[in-house]
Design a protein around this motif. Structure first.
Motif, PDB file in Angstrom:
ATOM      1  N   TYR A   6       0.837  -1.204   0.000  1.00  9.59           N
ATOM      2  CA  TYR A   6       0.000   0.000   0.000  1.00  9.59           C
ATOM      3  C   TYR A   6       0.870   1.252   0.000  1.00  9.59           C
ATOM      4  CZ  TYR A   6      -3.675   3.331   1.143  1.00  9.59           C
ATOM      5  OH  TYR A   6      -4.551   4.382   1.103  1.00  9.59           O
ATOM      6  N   TYR A   7       0.578   2.122  -0.979  1.00 11.10           N
ATOM      7  CA  TYR A   7       1.234   3.426  -1.086  1.00 11.10           C
ATOM      8  C   TYR A   7       0.168   4.502  -1.255  1.00 11.10           C
ATOM      9  CZ  TYR A   7       5.485   0.698  -1.888  1.00 11.10           C
ATOM     10  OH  TYR A   7       6.530  -0.172  -1.756  1.00 11.10           O
ATOM     11  N   GLU A   8       0.603   5.741  -1.202  1.00 12.17           N
ATOM     12  CA  GLU A   8      -0.353   6.843  -1.265  1.00 12.17           C
ATOM     13  C   GLU A   8      -1.051   6.937  -2.619  1.00 12.17           C
ATOM     14  OE1 GLU A   8       1.846  10.740  -1.292  1.00 12.17           O
ATOM     15  OE2 GLU A   8       3.553   9.408  -1.031  1.00 12.17           O
ATOM     16  N   TRP A   9      -0.532   6.274  -3.644  1.00 10.11           N
ATOM     17  CA  TRP A   9      -1.154   6.325  -4.976  1.00 10.11           C
ATOM     18  C   TRP A   9      -1.983   5.073  -5.290  1.00 10.11           C
ATOM     19  CZ3 TRP A   9       4.208   6.515  -4.196  1.00 10.11           C
ATOM     20  CH2 TRP A   9       4.880   5.305  -4.353  1.00 10.11           C
ATOM     21  N   ASN A  10      -2.143   4.162  -4.331  1.00 11.69           N
ATOM     22  CA  ASN A  10      -2.865   2.919  -4.619  1.00 11.69           C
ATOM     23  C   ASN A  10      -4.363   3.116  -4.813  1.00 11.69           C
ATOM     24  OD1 ASN A  10      -0.283   1.825  -3.869  1.00 11.69           O
ATOM     25  ND2 ASN A  10      -1.297  -0.109  -3.479  1.00 11.69           N
ATOM     26  N   GLU A  11      -4.917   4.104  -4.151  1.00 10.45           N
ATOM     27  CA  GLU A  11      -6.340   4.385  -4.328  1.00 10.45           C
ATOM     28  C   GLU A  11      -6.487   5.422  -5.433  1.00 10.45           C
ATOM     29  OE1 GLU A  11      -8.763   4.586  -0.680  1.00 10.45           O
ATOM     30  OE2 GLU A  11      -6.844   4.461   0.378  1.00 10.45           O
ATOM     31  N   LYS A  12      -7.370   5.131  -6.388  1.00 11.91           N
ATOM     32  CA  LYS A  12      -7.480   5.981  -7.570  1.00 11.91           C
ATOM     33  C   LYS A  12      -8.923   6.395  -7.805  1.00 11.91           C
ATOM     34  CE  LYS A  12      -3.482   3.777  -9.730  1.00 11.91           C
ATOM     35  NZ  LYS A  12      -3.211   2.828  -8.637  1.00 11.91           N
ATOM     36  N   LEU A  13      -9.061   7.564  -8.388  1.00 12.46           N
ATOM     37  CA  LEU A  13     -10.365   8.112  -8.747  1.00 12.46           C
ATOM     38  C   LEU A  13     -10.540   8.016 -10.257  1.00 12.46           C
ATOM     39  CD1 LEU A  13     -12.810   9.815  -7.520  1.00 12.46           C
ATOM     40  CD2 LEU A  13     -11.612  11.795  -8.485  1.00 12.46           C
ATOM     41  N   ILE A  14     -11.649   7.440 -10.701  1.00 15.72           N
ATOM     42  CA  ILE A  14     -11.979   7.468 -12.124  1.00 15.72           C
ATOM     43  C   ILE A  14     -12.660   8.804 -12.395  1.00 15.72           C
ATOM     44  CG2 ILE A  14     -13.224   6.355 -14.001  1.00 15.72           C
ATOM     45  CD1 ILE A  14     -10.939   4.687 -12.865  1.00 15.72           C
ATOM     46  N   ASP A  15     -11.962   9.691 -13.108  1.00 15.78           N
ATOM     47  CA  ASP A  15     -12.492  11.038 -13.320  1.00 15.78           C
ATOM     48  C   ASP A  15     -13.556  11.047 -14.416  1.00 15.78           C
ATOM     49  OD1 ASP A  15     -11.187  11.045 -15.797  1.00 15.78           O
ATOM     50  OD2 ASP A  15      -9.465  12.166 -15.055  1.00 15.78           O
ATOM     51  N   ALA A  35      -4.542   9.442  -9.201  1.00 17.81           N
ATOM     52  CA  ALA A  35      -4.182   9.090  -7.828  1.00 17.81           C
ATOM     53  C   ALA A  35      -5.017   9.905  -6.852  1.00 17.81           C
ATOM     54  CB  ALA A  35      -2.698   9.327  -7.595  1.00 17.81           C
ATOM     55  N   LEU A  36      -5.554   9.227  -5.866  1.00 17.21           N
ATOM     56  CA  LEU A  36      -6.511   9.847  -4.949  1.00 17.21           C
ATOM     57  C   LEU A  36      -5.899  10.150  -3.590  1.00 17.21           C
ATOM     58  CD1 LEU A  36      -9.494  10.645  -4.864  1.00 17.21           C
ATOM     59  CD2 LEU A  36     -10.041   8.325  -4.142  1.00 17.21           C
ATOM     60  N   GLY A  37      -4.734   9.573  -3.310  1.00 13.23           N
ATOM     61  CA  GLY A  37      -4.185   9.696  -1.966  1.00 13.23           C
ATOM     62  C   GLY A  37      -4.817   8.664  -1.050  1.00 13.23           C
ATOM     63  N   GLU A  38      -4.532   8.789   0.226  1.00 15.48           N
ATOM     64  CA  GLU A  38      -5.062   7.830   1.196  1.00 15.48           C
ATOM     65  C   GLU A  38      -6.503   8.204   1.538  1.00 15.48           C
ATOM     66  OE1 GLU A  38      -3.649   5.791   5.412  1.00 15.48           O
ATOM     67  OE2 GLU A  38      -3.305   7.916   5.062  1.00 15.48           O
ATOM     68  N   THR A  41       3.070  -5.964   3.125  1.00 14.53           N
ATOM     69  CA  THR A  41       4.380  -6.303   2.570  1.00 14.53           C
ATOM     70  C   THR A  41       5.153  -5.132   1.980  1.00 14.53           C
ATOM     71  OG1 THR A  41       3.004  -7.204   0.775  1.00 14.53           O
ATOM     72  CG2 THR A  41       4.196  -8.770   2.133  1.00 14.53           C
ATOM     73  N   GLU A  42       4.525  -3.982   1.778  1.00 17.96           N
ATOM     74  CA  GLU A  42       5.273  -2.813   1.298  1.00 17.96           C
ATOM     75  C   GLU A  42       4.537  -1.541   1.682  1.00 17.96           C
ATOM     76  OE1 GLU A  42       6.415  -2.410  -2.790  1.00 17.96           O
ATOM     77  OE2 GLU A  42       7.026  -4.503  -2.979  1.00 17.96           O
ATOM     78  N   THR A  43       5.297  -0.557   2.099  1.00 19.42           N
ATOM     79  CA  THR A  43       4.797   0.806   2.206  1.00 19.42           C
ATOM     80  C   THR A  43       5.973   1.736   2.405  1.00 19.42           C
ATOM     81  OG1 THR A  43       3.071   2.195   3.189  1.00 19.42           O
ATOM     82  CG2 THR A  43       4.469   0.969   4.723  1.00 19.42           C
ATOM     83  N   ASN A  44       5.809   2.982   2.012  1.00 20.28           N
ATOM     84  CA  ASN A  44       6.762   4.045   2.327  1.00 20.28           C
ATOM     85  C   ASN A  44       6.104   5.373   1.991  1.00 20.28           C
ATOM     86  OD1 ASN A  44       7.331   4.865  -0.451  1.00 20.28           O
ATOM     87  ND2 ASN A  44       8.658   3.071  -0.628  1.00 20.28           N
ATOM     88  N   ARG A  45       6.845   6.444   2.164  1.00 20.52           N
ATOM     89  CA  ARG A  45       6.313   7.789   1.905  1.00 20.52           C
ATOM     90  C   ARG A  45       7.370   8.589   1.179  1.00 20.52           C
ATOM     91  NH1 ARG A  45       2.984  11.510   0.913  1.00 20.52           N
ATOM     92  NH2 ARG A  45       1.998  12.811   2.497  1.00 20.52           N
ATOM     93  N   MET A  46       6.986   9.235   0.067  1.00 18.76           N
ATOM     94  CA  MET A  46       7.938  10.023  -0.713  1.00 18.76           C
ATOM     95  C   MET A  46       8.463  11.235   0.062  1.00 18.76           C
ATOM     96  SD  MET A  46       8.735   8.922  -3.762  1.00 18.76           S
ATOM     97  CE  MET A  46       8.204   7.653  -4.922  1.00 18.76           C
ATOM     98  N   ASP A  47       7.639  11.786   0.925  1.00 19.94           N
ATOM     99  CA  ASP A  47       8.047  12.931   1.747  1.00 19.94           C
ATOM    100  C   ASP A  47       8.712  12.399   3.015  1.00 19.94           C
ATOM    101  OD1 ASP A  47       8.346  15.182   3.291  1.00 19.94           O
ATOM    102  OD2 ASP A  47       6.274  15.873   3.086  1.00 19.94           O
ATOM    103  N   ALA A  48      10.037  12.511   3.085  1.00 18.86           N
ATOM    104  CA  ALA A  48      10.771  11.945   4.218  1.00 18.86           C
ATOM    105  C   ALA A  48      10.326  12.553   5.542  1.00 18.86           C
ATOM    106  CB  ALA A  48      12.271  12.145   4.020  1.00 18.86           C
ATOM    107  N   ARG A  49       9.930  13.821   5.524  1.00 20.88           N
ATOM    108  CA  ARG A  49       9.501  14.465   6.772  1.00 20.88           C
ATOM    109  C   ARG A  49       8.229  13.836   7.314  1.00 20.88           C
ATOM    110  NH1 ARG A  49       9.164  20.317   4.244  1.00 20.88           N
ATOM    111  NH2 ARG A  49       8.084  18.956   2.746  1.00 20.88           N
ATOM    112  N   ASP A  50       7.417  13.297   6.412  1.00 21.76           N
ATOM    113  CA  ASP A  50       6.146  12.701   6.814  1.00 21.76           C
ATOM    114  C   ASP A  50       6.265  11.193   7.029  1.00 21.76           C
ATOM    115  OD1 ASP A  50       3.373  13.173   7.368  1.00 21.76           O
ATOM    116  OD2 ASP A  50       2.868  12.175   5.485  1.00 21.76           O
TER     117      ASP A  50
END
Length: 600
Positions: free
Chosen positions: A447-456, A463-466, A488-497
């Motif tokens: 699971y990553y912040e881009w896994n949930e998606k919006l069909i526009d 990408a919908l975010g969390e 089994t996987e996760t991380n965040r592109m923004d190191a501060r977060d």
């Protein structure tokens, strides 16, 4: 932005630009064209009374050095910043040192040059205009020549030509298998883990290999990396041996690198989750459209299990859905196709490879545990438009396709029609439904912040975010397959977060466990920062993504310290969790009861 710089390539490109500048200048000067002789000016500045050839050599050495220094600056701060072709990028960058040379350095020559001071050489005046405009124009033209050459030569700072693997791997020495002794772990209970990012897809029609172990320095620092795993208090490591470097051809394997790594894992007491196929294939297998892939990977898995009989945990094929989608539907990697038939073909071959690999490994080690890691996806329609809802519904079924085939779960009627329409023989579908590889399987949901998606409203996924989070998405997968689970996987592109994201994911795991879903592990992925994952490895730009527990210097990030604290805080409590074996046995009982009800 942090960059991964190919220093030798940058230095050579800068020097080549300097050589091109001097070569063209020398031709023009000999042809009688008024052109500023930069190299001789530099040479006589250093050796004012030396023979001409010595002065030229001294000047050329300085010219090469300056060209190399500016090239490294270009590689760090300018490469790939502008959406231009490489030659144009270099040409534009030339306008950075150009005014410094014209307005600052050139006037300094009159003040510093001993031959000017002694009257043996005429002064060029302010900005070199004393002798005419040709001197500043010459310097400007020279910089443009240098910049163009720099841009042409400094490209693809990460990765390597597919037919030229990393030298370090080829020089590791004699191969020696590790012992049969497994790491001394009394009983596998809750598995706190991390992973070594190991993707190795190809680009440019298979000519360029994006090898994350090379880009992230693991081939150089693998001993340090393994020690860092233990320093964090972890014993479990998702590890993907470089398939493209090991599997050289049918029944041809080069185990040299992995033998060394495996022996060190045993010494440190690390239990690897061996990731046998991670987004790429050896050159000789080409890509996932090749029907020979499933059997070739099954042969590799069998050979692997025989060579390392102490390894118990495997991910035969990582993220089948993502691999098929990015390779055959989005056109980013490997076969780089963009059509439904290619996607279905890739799904068929990946799922069949996974089945055959699990069977091959189980034949060698019946108690092997399979962690089938898949990306936890979800598609949300943006509005009540029936067409948009149909697209979202279809994508929400398609995300399950590889796992449905792997776990012999009948697909939705519309999805089956889609498979048959795009090239899956009905006999092959029937074959999948007759297999049973679930009994020793744990379903890993990434699971990553881009896994949930919006069909526009145009029908495209954004990408919908969390929105709902790992808990809600993973629960959908559990309800469909009923397998024990692992984050089994996760991380965040923004190191501060990163620390906040870590705790959010962990609380999702705790919540779903409280509802009775058997979750047996958690992973922050990966151990170190990654390179070019912000663009899904579609170009070799060298952008370092600060997502690791450690940076590429192997210094800890804040999230690494937070994860270490989390493991210490919850580790003792989870020592009382049911063992992996008990969880698998309970899942098998549930599966048997369901099967009896179906046949009643």
């Amino acid at each position: 932005m942090i960059r991964s710089v190919a220093y030798s390539k940058a230095v050579l490109a800068g020097m080549a630009g300097a050589v091109a500048w001097e070569a063209i200048a020398r031709v023009l000067i000999r042809a009688g064209v008024p052109f500023f002789d930069l190299v001789m000016t530099l040479g006589t500045l250093i050796l004012p009374h030396a023979p001409a050839w010595e002065a030229w050599l001294a000047g050329m050495a300085v010219h090469l050095l300056v060209g190399a220094i500016w090239a490294v600056f270009y590689a760090y701060f300018f490469w790939s910043v502008l959406p231009l072709r490489p030659a144009l990028q270099g040409l534009v960058f030339a306008f950075v040192p150009m005014p410094l040379a014209i307005f600052i350095m050139h006037p300094q020559f009159d003040l510093m040059h001993p031959l000017v001071q002694s009257g043996q050489m005429s002064a060029s005046g302010l900005f070199g205009l004393g002798g005419g405009a040709h001197e500043p124009i010459s310097i400007a033209v020279g910089h443009l020549i240098w910049g163009t050459m720099l841009g042409l030569l400094y490209t693809r700072p990460v990765g390597f030509p597919s037919n030229r693997p990393p030298l370090l791997v080829r020089q590791l020495g004699n191969s020696r298998p590790s012992s049969d002794a497994a790491p001394k772990i009394a009983e596998h209970r809750f598995m706190f883990a991390t992973g070594i990012e190991c993707s190795y897809p190809t680009l440019e029609g298979g000519r360029w290999r994006m090898d994350q172990m090379a880009a992230c320095g693991h081939y150089r620092h693998w001993r340090t990396d393994l020690q860092l795993v233990r320093d964090l208090g972890l014993r479990y490591l998702r590890y993907g041996p470089p398939l493209h470097l090991i599997h050289r051809g049918p029944d041809q394997y080069d185990w040299a690198f992995l033998d060394e790594v495996a022996a060190e894992m045993q010494r440190l007491g690390i239990a690897p989750i061996m990731d046998l196929c991670h987004f790429g294939l050896p050159d000789w297998l080409q890509n996932f459209q090749n029907p020979e892939v499933p059997q070739a990977l099954a042969d590799y898995a069998r050979a692997f299990a025989r060579r390392y009989p102490w390894v118990q945990f495997y991910t035969p094929v990582n993220e089948m859905y993502v691999c098929a989608k990015l390779s055959a539907l989005d056109g980013l990697w490997n076969e780089q196709c963009r059509d439904e038939r290619a996607f279905v073909t890739a799904v068929r071959h990946l799922a069949k490879a996974n089945v055959l690999m699990m069977q091959a490994i189980a034949a060698e080690r019946p108690d092997a545990v399979f962690v089938n890691s898949e990306s936890g996806e979800f598609y949300q329609p943006c509005c009540p438009d029936p067409a948009i809802r149909r697209i979202a519904a279809f994508e929400n079924e398609r995300r399950f396709l590889p796992l449905d085939l792997l776990y012999a779960r009948p697909v939705h009627e519309d999805t089956r029609a889609y498979l048959l329409q795009h090239g899956m023989p009905s006999e092959e579908y029937a074959w999948f439904m007759q297999q049973d590889v679930r009994r020793r399987a744990i379903l890993g949901v990434d699971y990553y912040e881009w896994n949930e998606k919006l069909i526009d409203n145009t029908g495209h996924a954004q990408a919908l975010g969390e929105l709902f989070g790992w808990y809600a998405v993973a629960r959908q997968y559990y309800q469909r397959y009923g397998r024990p689970m692992m984050h089994t996987e996760t991380n965040r592109m923004d190191a501060r977060d990163g620390p906040r994201w870590l705790w959010r994911q962990w609380h999702n795991v705790q919540l779903i466990r409280q509802t009775g879903v058997p979750v047996v592990g958690f992973t922050w992925y990966s151990l170190t920062d990654q390179v070019d994952w912000d663009i899904a490895l579609r170009e070799p730009l060298g952008n370092v993504n600060p997502v690791g527990l450690f940076d590429l210097n192997r210094d800890p990030r804040t999230v690494g310290l937070a994860y270490q604290h989390l493991v210490r805080l919850f580790g003792a409590d989870l020592d009382g969790a049911p063992s992996v074996e008990v969880v698998l046995e309970e899942a098998a009982k549930i599966t048997n009861r369901q099967a009896r009800r179906l046949h009643a």
